[in-house]
Design an enzyme around this catalytic site. Structure first.
Site, PDB file in Angstrom:
ATOM      1  N   HIS A 150       0.861  -1.178   0.000  1.00  0.00           N
ATOM      2  CA  HIS A 150       0.000   0.000   0.000  1.00  0.00           C
ATOM      3  C   HIS A 150       0.892   1.220   0.000  1.00  0.00           C
ATOM      4  CE1 HIS A 150      -3.039   2.914   1.253  1.00  0.00           C
ATOM      5  NE2 HIS A 150      -3.941   2.013   0.921  1.00  0.00           N
ATOM      6  N   ASP A 200      -8.105  -5.264   0.237  1.00  0.00           N
ATOM      7  CA  ASP A 200      -8.611  -6.121  -0.840  1.00  0.00           C
ATOM      8  C   ASP A 200      -8.282  -7.598  -0.620  1.00  0.00           C
ATOM      9  OD1 ASP A 200      -9.857  -4.131  -2.297  1.00  0.00           O
ATOM     10  OD2 ASP A 200      -8.029  -3.598  -3.393  1.00  0.00           O
TER      11      ASP A 200
HETATM   12  C1  LIG Z   1      -7.951  -0.898  -1.478  1.00  0.00           C
HETATM   13  C2  LIG Z   1      -6.770  -0.569  -2.357  1.00  0.00           C
HETATM   14  O1  LIG Z   1      -6.910  -0.007  -3.409  1.00  0.00           O
HETATM   15  S1  LIG Z   1      -5.290  -1.049  -1.742  1.00  0.00           S
HETATM   16  C3  LIG Z   1      -4.232  -1.277  -3.132  1.00  0.00           C
HETATM   17  C4  LIG Z   1      -4.639  -2.501  -3.900  1.00  0.00           C
HETATM   18  N1  LIG Z   1      -3.615  -2.829  -4.907  1.00  0.00           N
HETATM   19  C5  LIG Z   1      -2.900  -3.962  -4.851  1.00  0.00           C
HETATM   20  O2  LIG Z   1      -3.072  -4.800  -3.985  1.00  0.00           O
HETATM   21  C6  LIG Z   1      -1.916  -4.160  -5.957  1.00  0.00           C
HETATM   22  C7  LIG Z   1      -0.583  -4.703  -5.459  1.00  0.00           C
HETATM   23  N2  LIG Z   1       0.164  -3.695  -4.756  1.00  0.00           N
HETATM   24  C8  LIG Z   1       0.908  -2.759  -5.420  1.00  0.00           C
HETATM   25  O3  LIG Z   1       1.023  -2.789  -6.645  1.00  0.00           O
HETATM   26  C9  LIG Z   1       1.581  -1.677  -4.611  1.00  0.00           C
HETATM   27  O4  LIG Z   1       1.823  -2.106  -3.303  1.00  0.00           O
HETATM   28  C10 LIG Z   1       0.762  -0.360  -4.614  1.00  0.00           C
HETATM   29  C11 LIG Z   1       0.568   0.103  -6.054  1.00  0.00           C
HETATM   30  C12 LIG Z   1      -0.595  -0.570  -3.960  1.00  0.00           C
HETATM   31  C13 LIG Z   1       1.484   0.718  -3.829  1.00  0.00           C
HETATM   32  O5  LIG Z   1       2.762   0.752  -4.245  1.00  0.00           O
HETATM   33  P1  LIG Z   1       3.712   2.051  -4.484  1.00  0.00           P
HETATM   34  O6  LIG Z   1       3.675   2.920  -3.323  1.00  0.00           O
HETATM   35  O7  LIG Z   1       3.393   2.665  -5.784  1.00  0.00           O
HETATM   36  O8  LIG Z   1       5.087   1.335  -4.520  1.00  0.00           O
HETATM   37  P2  LIG Z   1       5.697   0.424  -5.667  1.00  0.00           P
HETATM   38  O9  LIG Z   1       4.670  -0.258  -6.490  1.00  0.00           O
HETATM   39  O10 LIG Z   1       6.675   1.275  -6.390  1.00  0.00           O
HETATM   40  O11 LIG Z   1       6.411  -0.671  -4.782  1.00  0.00           O
HETATM   41  C14 LIG Z   1       7.604  -0.456  -4.031  1.00  0.00           C
HETATM   42  C15 LIG Z   1       8.410  -1.745  -4.009  1.00  0.00           C
HETATM   43  O12 LIG Z   1       7.640  -2.778  -3.373  1.00  0.00           O
HETATM   44  C16 LIG Z   1       7.336  -3.826  -4.278  1.00  0.00           C
HETATM   45  N3  LIG Z   1       5.947  -4.188  -4.125  1.00  0.00           N
HETATM   46  C17 LIG Z   1       4.949  -3.369  -3.717  1.00  0.00           C
HETATM   47  N4  LIG Z   1       3.808  -4.042  -3.708  1.00  0.00           N
HETATM   48  C18 LIG Z   1       4.093  -5.295  -4.110  1.00  0.00           C
HETATM   49  C19 LIG Z   1       3.312  -6.432  -4.305  1.00  0.00           C
HETATM   50  N5  LIG Z   1       2.005  -6.410  -4.077  1.00  0.00           N
HETATM   51  N6  LIG Z   1       3.895  -7.566  -4.719  1.00  0.00           N
HETATM   52  C20 LIG Z   1       5.223  -7.597  -4.947  1.00  0.00           C
HETATM   53  N7  LIG Z   1       6.024  -6.528  -4.781  1.00  0.00           N
HETATM   54  C21 LIG Z   1       5.452  -5.385  -4.372  1.00  0.00           C
HETATM   55  C22 LIG Z   1       7.563  -3.233  -5.672  1.00  0.00           C
HETATM   56  O13 LIG Z   1       7.858  -4.206  -6.625  1.00  0.00           O
HETATM   57  C23 LIG Z   1       8.697  -2.278  -5.405  1.00  0.00           C
HETATM   58  O14 LIG Z   1       9.885  -3.030  -5.325  1.00  0.00           O
HETATM   59  P3  LIG Z   1      11.253  -2.437  -5.912  1.00  0.00           P
HETATM   60  O15 LIG Z   1      11.518  -1.199  -5.122  1.00  0.00           O
HETATM   61  O16 LIG Z   1      12.205  -3.548  -5.672  1.00  0.00           O
HETATM   62  O17 LIG Z   1      10.970  -2.158  -7.346  1.00  0.00           O
HETATM   63  O1  LIG Z   2      -5.660   4.549  -0.062  1.00  0.00           O
HETATM   64  C1  LIG Z   2      -5.343   4.049  -1.156  1.00  0.00           C
HETATM   65  O2  LIG Z   2      -4.405   4.450  -1.869  1.00  0.00           O
HETATM   66  C2  LIG Z   2      -6.067   2.866  -1.673  1.00  0.00           C
HETATM   67  C3  LIG Z   2      -7.007   2.289  -0.688  1.00  0.00           C
HETATM   68  O3  LIG Z   2      -6.619   1.588   0.217  1.00  0.00           O
HETATM   69  C4  LIG Z   2      -8.402   2.667  -0.770  1.00  0.00           C
HETATM   70  O4  LIG Z   2      -8.800   3.411  -1.670  1.00  0.00           O
HETATM   71  O5  LIG Z   2      -9.198   2.192   0.060  1.00  0.00           O
END
Ligand SMILES: CC(=O)SCCNC(=O)CCNC(=O)[C@H](O)C(C)(C)COP(=O)(O)OP(=O)(O)OC[C@H]1O[C@@H](n2cnc3c(N)ncnc32)[C@H](O)[C@@H]1OP(=O)(O)O
Ligand SMILES: O=C([O-])CC(=O)C(=O)O
Length: 371
Positions: free
Chosen positions: A262, A314
């Protein structure tokens, strides 16, 4: 030279606006909603209480909640022939795209599309909160050649929503789990979809446009779309061993594992996920699906050990919806229906204290070329 501020990819950590609505206090592990803590609200209140809290600023008493519910019930029905819109769409249309189309089309029926004052937006918000569950459930039924399930006035708001989805009146326990999930999905400070809605509203565009943009944002699997992706992953894993194997495979391939990580919490468990985990623990026992709970816990453990990543909402909301018998394609539309509340409150706040969003760029292209 123009004044330069630090460039943060993805606006990571950047303060985008002031708000009185909500705040993620990561250190205190609190999600603050107008001064209350979301998890405490979700343990003790109902979704409709949060509707009044977010739109009016105060929690309702029993009488106020019931009059709010009556207001919503008056607005359940969609305009005559509205459903024909969905029967014209290709059957393959994703339910989030159907929802986006539905909300956009509703704008044409809004009598007060130009209203921007808080009281006016509150009224429009109630119309949206009343109609969106109907659109979510019945656009799905129509796309699947199933009969429309009309709202039942005698059921409470969330019970009716779940009823319109499954076509069966839920038990009190099922309705309570569903209502709790709507509360935890209702508002979360400044996620991508809320930012998108506020950016759109900041041009003085109407709330239907702002929400239509927010649906598009929420569909992505880095945001709301993750709950559906989690369930597909759990089903693909089949067993605890199979799921662990699948997760290792994804990590080895440098794929993101949906439901983990997150932008704000990252190195901590999302408090909402912890609440949904408890709901799953209970539901799994009731449904004799302890295997599903074990699978999820094994995944949580593996991701913590291998990547230091924790579940977001999620991850645990998806299997809860699965055990409630909800079609997987509706998990993200349900997230949106719940979030309609937070989005309307944010759009209203944006209108009240508006400043057009228009940031600058760090230009990395060439200069001095001539045609
Ligand atoms: C209710 C919601 O909407 S909550 C969000 C739901 N989304 C997900 O579950 C999708 C999976 N998660 C992700 O893609 C990310 O954690 C995000 C997009 C939610 C937030 O990430 P950001 O702050 O943008 O960070 P970013 O994606 O750059 O990740 C940072 C590092 O952690 C890693 N990482 C983050 N999340 C994950 C993951 N779910 N699985 C594997 N690696 C991950 C990235 O690969 C990255 O590694 P690196 O620095 O070696 O390249
Ligand atoms: O806060 C965020 O970036 C995503 C999330 O968890 C939500 O929308 O509930």
């Amino acid at each position: 030279m123009a004044e330069q501020t630090a460039y943060k990819p993805g606006l990571d950590g950047v303060i985008a606006t002031e708000t009185k609505l909500s705040y993620l206090d990561v250190d205190a592990e609190e999600i603050v909603l107008r001064g209350y803590e979301l998890i405490e609200l979700a343990e003790n209140k109902q979704y409709l209480d949060l509707v009044q809290l977010l739109l009016q600023g105060v929690l309702p008493d029993d009488e106020q909640r019931s009059s709010l519910e009556q207001e919503l019930k008056k607005e359940y029905d969609l305009p005559a022939d509205f459903f024909s819109l969905f029967s014209k769409l290709p059957k393959e249309t994703n339910p989030m795209d159907a929802l986006r189309t539905g909300i956009s089309a509703l704008a044409g029926y809004e009598k007060n599309l130009d209203g921007r004052r808080e009281e006016e937006i509150s009224k429009t918000a109630l119309r949206l909160l009343a109609k969106i569950p109907n659109i979510v459930a019945n656009s799905y039924h129509i796309l699947h050649d199933e009969a429309v399930v009309e709202p039942k006035q005698e059921l409470p708001y969330s019970t009716n929503f779940l009823y319109m989805i499954t076509g069966k009146e839920p038990t009190q326990a099922e309705a309570d789990y569903f209502d709790q999930s709507l509360m935890v999905y209702s508002e979360h400070e400044m996620p991508n979809s809320t930012f998108a809605a506020r950016v759109i509203a900041s041009t003085n565009a109407d709330i239907y446009g702002a929400l239509t943009g927010a649906v598009a944002s929420l569909k992505g699997n880095l945001h709301g779309g993750a709950n559906e992706a989690v369930m597909h992953m759990l089903l693909e894993g089949e067993t605890t061993d199979g799921f662990r194997h699948l997760l290792y495979e994804k990590l080895n391939n440098k794929e993101k594992v949906m439901g983990f990580g997150h932008r704000v919490y990252m190195k901590k468990m999302d408090p909402r996920a912890a609440l949904m985990k408890e709901a799953l623990r209970e539901l799994a026992v009731e449904r004799k699906r302890e295997d599903l709970f074990e699978m999820c816990e094994a995944g949580e453990q593996l991701m913590k050990e291998e990547k230091g990543l924790y579940p977001n909402l999620d991850y645990y909301a998806a299997p809860v919806y699965y055990l409630l018998g909800i079609p997987i394609d509706l998990y993200t539309p349900i997230f949106f229906a719940a979030r309609t509340l937070g989005l309307c409150a944010h759009v209203s706040e944006q209108y009240t204290n508006n400043k057009l969003f228009r940031p600058r760029v760090l230009y990395t292209g060439p200069r001095g070329l001539h045609p």
